[in-house]
Design an enzyme around this catalytic site. Structure first.
Site, mmCIF file in Angstrom:
data_model
loop_
_atom_site.group_PDB
_atom_site.id
_atom_site.type_symbol
_atom_site.label_atom_id
_atom_site.label_comp_id
_atom_site.label_asym_id
_atom_site.label_seq_id
_atom_site.Cartn_x
_atom_site.Cartn_y
_atom_site.Cartn_z
ATOM 1 N N GLU A 215 0.836 -1.203 0.000
ATOM 2 C CA GLU A 215 0.000 0.000 0.000
ATOM 3 C C GLU A 215 0.873 1.256 0.000
ATOM 4 O OE1 GLU A 215 -1.531 -2.486 2.428
ATOM 5 O OE2 GLU A 215 -3.654 -1.882 2.463
ATOM 6 N N GLU A 216 1.930 1.239 0.835
ATOM 7 C CA GLU A 216 2.826 2.386 0.935
ATOM 8 C C GLU A 216 3.434 2.720 -0.435
ATOM 9 O OE1 GLU A 216 5.732 2.325 4.077
ATOM 10 O OE2 GLU A 216 7.078 3.695 3.046
ATOM 11 N N ARG A 217 3.893 1.686 -1.139
ATOM 12 C CA ARG A 217 4.619 1.923 -2.395
ATOM 13 C C ARG A 217 3.682 2.369 -3.497
ATOM 14 N NH1 ARG A 217 8.601 -3.108 -0.860
ATOM 15 N NH2 ARG A 217 9.839 -1.793 0.551
ATOM 16 N N GLY B 184 2.716 5.880 -2.834
ATOM 17 C CA GLY B 184 3.791 6.796 -3.245
ATOM 18 C C GLY B 184 3.718 7.108 -4.730
#
Ligand code: FAD
Length: 393
Positions: A247-249, A252
């Site tokens: 999710e973070e990537r 981003g």
């Protein structure tokens, strides 16, 4: 991707909030090196925007991750990278594992107030000696009665100055490095708002870019946290964090697109009116062709990112595409800012020109949340070309 009226509504609600409550203050916050996270998060929480894909029982909107992806993309309208990054930490870096694997008690105590915007959250993975190599972290959480007792420290923690709780990755046994880690919700402050016993913010870090986002270094000495604040199974923290990184990537990559488009559009406007050698800078073929190339690359990133979202929505493994999107985003942010600043000439080097901020802020994406080389290693694993690793198709 088929967008619904609900996607459009989320997009327009967030855009209005950004135009009215965030962008008018960004220059001041960048100068001050911090933004009022509590006020901004409360405003977003009141609009339901901090938990669009989180469970309704805890105050979320209960929608799927494509709605979070719309939020991430729309945050690109903010005139800096620092504020959107801080919001992304709250929604898509510190809370996904808690929502997915956390106990009812932990979700009640940490997820609900984070979705409401009453708590600021942070993610504590990186340490002074462990960034890319997450498995090598040294912070420990040892059982003592009903508590964990935490010792060690965390580095480069986004939201670290204003934060209430940390999604902490710590070693809870001496087992193998991938099997000995646990995620724990660690409250950092007491009811009065002071740091709890043993929690020390060593320093607020001074950064090249993302200047409105506050980043801190923490030390922990015998800090106690009840074991009921553990997220999911003990020893499964490394695996949970690897899932949470997807999710973070992807967040981003999605959050970078609109800002890059803005940088290209502003560069076109500037170079159209700026004259040299009897014609506008833009009329040189090398310049308008370059702008066309950059827009093409940005559209390609958008397509790749949304393809990864579709994989995620279909319940497929999106790791390969999310890693590619993160890699492409980091490289393209550098390429767009570097090409555009060139055609602004001396004005591009001035603090008052937005491309200068984009140049500084964008540099982070190839380093944080998994450096380019970490993304390449993951992609190689999926391609079956990483020496000594099995082919994980
Ligand atoms: C502004 C900012 C905010 C951050 N926010 C957070 C946060 O909120 N929470 C958190 O936990 N962390 C955060 N981080 C930490 C970030 O995720 C790490 O900096 C990142 O993972 C890289 O780790 P490192 O800095 O230790 O680099 P290292 O691991 O020391 O690597 C240095 C460089 O070596 C290269 N490299 C690494 N591995 C390989 C390899 N296998 N092959 C070839 N080259 C390689 C890469 O180019 C890398 O940039 C933040 C960092 C910054 C700067």
């Amino acid at each position: 991707m088929q967008f619904t009226a609900e996607h459009d509504q989320i997009r327009s609600t967030l855009k209005r909030f950004i135009d009215q409550e965030i962008n008018p203050h960004v220059d001041k916050w960048e100068e001050e090196g911090i933004f009022p996270a509590h006020d901004v998060f409360k405003g977003l929480g009141d609009l339901g925007l901090l938990g669009v894909n989180k469970p309704v029982e805890y105050g979320g909107l209960g929608l799927d991750w494509s709605y979070s992806a719309v939020v991430a993309e729309t945050l690109g309208h903010i005139n800096c990278g620092g504020v959107p990054m801080a919001i992304g930490v709250q929604t898509d870096m510190a809370t996904p594992a808690l929502a997915r694997y956390g106990s009812d008690a932990a979700k009640d105590d940490f997820l609900r107030p984070s979705i409401a915007g009453d708590y600021v959250a942070c993610l504590g993975v990186s340490e002074i000696g462990s960034g890319s190599d997450v498995a090598s972290i040294k912070t420990t959480a040892k059982k003592d009665g009903d508590d964990y007792v935490i010792n060690g420290g965390k580095m480069w923690t986004t939201n670290g100055v204003q934060v209430y709780w940390m999604c902490l990755l710590a070693n809870t046994s001496d087992d193998q490095a991938h099997k000995n880690k646990t995620l724990i919700c660690l409250p950092l402050r007491d009811e009065s708002g002071k740091h709890r016993k043993g929690v020390e913010v060593a320093r607020k870090l001074d950064k090249l870019g993302m200047r409105s986002s506050d980043t801190a270094q923490f030390f922990f000495e015998d800090v106690r946290a009840p074991q009921r604040y553990r997220i999911g199974e003990e020893g499964a923290g490394f695996m949970y964090q690897m899932v949470q990184f997807q999710e973070e990537r992807l967040w981003g990559a999605l959050s970078s697109i609109v800002g890059m488009e803005g940088t290209v559009v502003e560069t076109i406007e500037y170079t159209r009116q700026r004259k040299a050698f009897g014609q506008s800078i833009l009329d040189n073929q090398v310049v308008h062709f370059r702008m066309a190339e950059l827009m093409t690359e940005i559209e390609a990133l958008r397509a790749l990112s949304w393809q990864a979202v579709e994989h995620m929505m279909a319940g497929e493994d999106a790791t390969r595409l999310a890693s590619m999107a993160k890699l492409k985003c980091g490289r393209l942010l550098r390429e767009v800012a570097d090409s555009c600043i060139q055609y602004w000439g001396g004005m591009g080097y001035m603090e008052e020109t937005p491309v200068a901020r984009a140049y500084r802020d964008g540099r982070l994406a190839s380093i944080a949340g998994g450096a380019d080389e970490v993304m390449l290693s993951i992609i190689c694993k999926y391609m079956g070309t990483l020496p000594g690793r099995s082919n994980r198709k």
